[in-house]
Write a protein that holds these residues in place. Sequence first.
Motif, PDB file in Angstrom:
ATOM      1  N   LEU A 175      -1.119  -1.640  -5.437  1.00  0.00           N
ATOM      2  CA  LEU A 175      -3.161  -1.553  -4.657  1.00  0.00           C
ATOM      3  C   LEU A 175      -3.679  -2.124  -4.412  1.00  0.00           C
ATOM      4  CD1 LEU A 175      -4.264   2.404  -5.734  1.00  0.00           C
ATOM      5  CD2 LEU A 175      -3.501   1.155  -4.116  1.00  0.00           C
ATOM      6  N   TYR A 219       0.762  -1.052   0.257  1.00  0.00           N
ATOM      7  CA  TYR A 219       0.071  -0.047  -0.250  1.00  0.00           C
ATOM      8  C   TYR A 219       1.351   1.934  -0.148  1.00  0.00           C
ATOM      9  CZ  TYR A 219      -3.778   3.174   1.116  1.00  0.00           C
ATOM     10  OH  TYR A 219      -3.187   5.306   1.572  1.00  0.00           O
ATOM     11  N   ASN A 251      -9.360   2.772  -2.522  1.00  0.00           N
ATOM     12  CA  ASN A 251      -8.479   3.426  -2.929  1.00  0.00           C
ATOM     13  C   ASN A 251      -8.713   2.643  -4.551  1.00  0.00           C
ATOM     14  OD1 ASN A 251      -7.971   4.648  -1.054  1.00  0.00           O
ATOM     15  ND2 ASN A 251      -6.498   4.189  -1.285  1.00  0.00           N
ATOM     16  N   THR A 300      -7.946   0.277   3.045  1.00  0.00           N
ATOM     17  CA  THR A 300      -7.363   1.105   2.675  1.00  0.00           C
ATOM     18  C   THR A 300      -7.002   1.630   0.921  1.00  0.00           C
ATOM     19  OG1 THR A 300      -6.889   2.154   4.574  1.00  0.00           O
ATOM     20  CG2 THR A 300      -7.034   3.681   2.278  1.00  0.00           C
ATOM     21  N   CYS A 310     -12.088   2.957  -6.199  1.00  0.00           N
ATOM     22  CA  CYS A 310     -12.606   4.031  -6.793  1.00  0.00           C
ATOM     23  C   CYS A 310     -11.289   4.946  -7.571  1.00  0.00           C
ATOM     24  CB  CYS A 310     -11.698   5.675  -5.561  1.00  0.00           C
ATOM     25  SG  CYS A 310     -12.376   5.514  -4.282  1.00  0.00           S
ATOM     26  N   LYS A 311     -10.275   4.060  -7.479  1.00  0.00           N
ATOM     27  CA  LYS A 311      -9.289   3.974  -9.412  1.00  0.00           C
ATOM     28  C   LYS A 311     -10.280   4.238 -10.689  1.00  0.00           C
ATOM     29  CE  LYS A 311      -4.950   4.757  -9.084  1.00  0.00           C
ATOM     30  NZ  LYS A 311      -4.714   6.064 -10.174  1.00  0.00           N
TER      31      LYS A 311
END
Length: 99
Positions: free
Chosen positions: A71, A48, A85, A81, A88-89
């Motif tokens: 990620l 991460y 993320n 997290t 979202c990406k």
Amino acid sequence: NNVMKRVKANDPVAMVQIGLRRNEAGDYDDAFRYVSKAAELGDVGAHYQLAIFYRKGHGVEKDVKKEVYHLEQAAIGGHPTARNNLGCKEKKNGRMDRA
């Protein structure tokens, strides 16, 4: 220093601790070196953190592909997290099926 003894014993959690301290001090190259070694040893938090380094260009050139790779590794390992993320990406890139 107890943490450095743990680093010498290949403790990935200690490597991430040292890497984050170096990062906060602005020593991005050293931070990247410690965190990379922890990721090689399978630490999901290190993956991460590497994603963040690749996004920001700390200790490395900015690289979206490597950011996403780390990620993914962190998310596969259960890092919440990183999962967020990554989702979202994917959403931002129009891949809702992967988000």
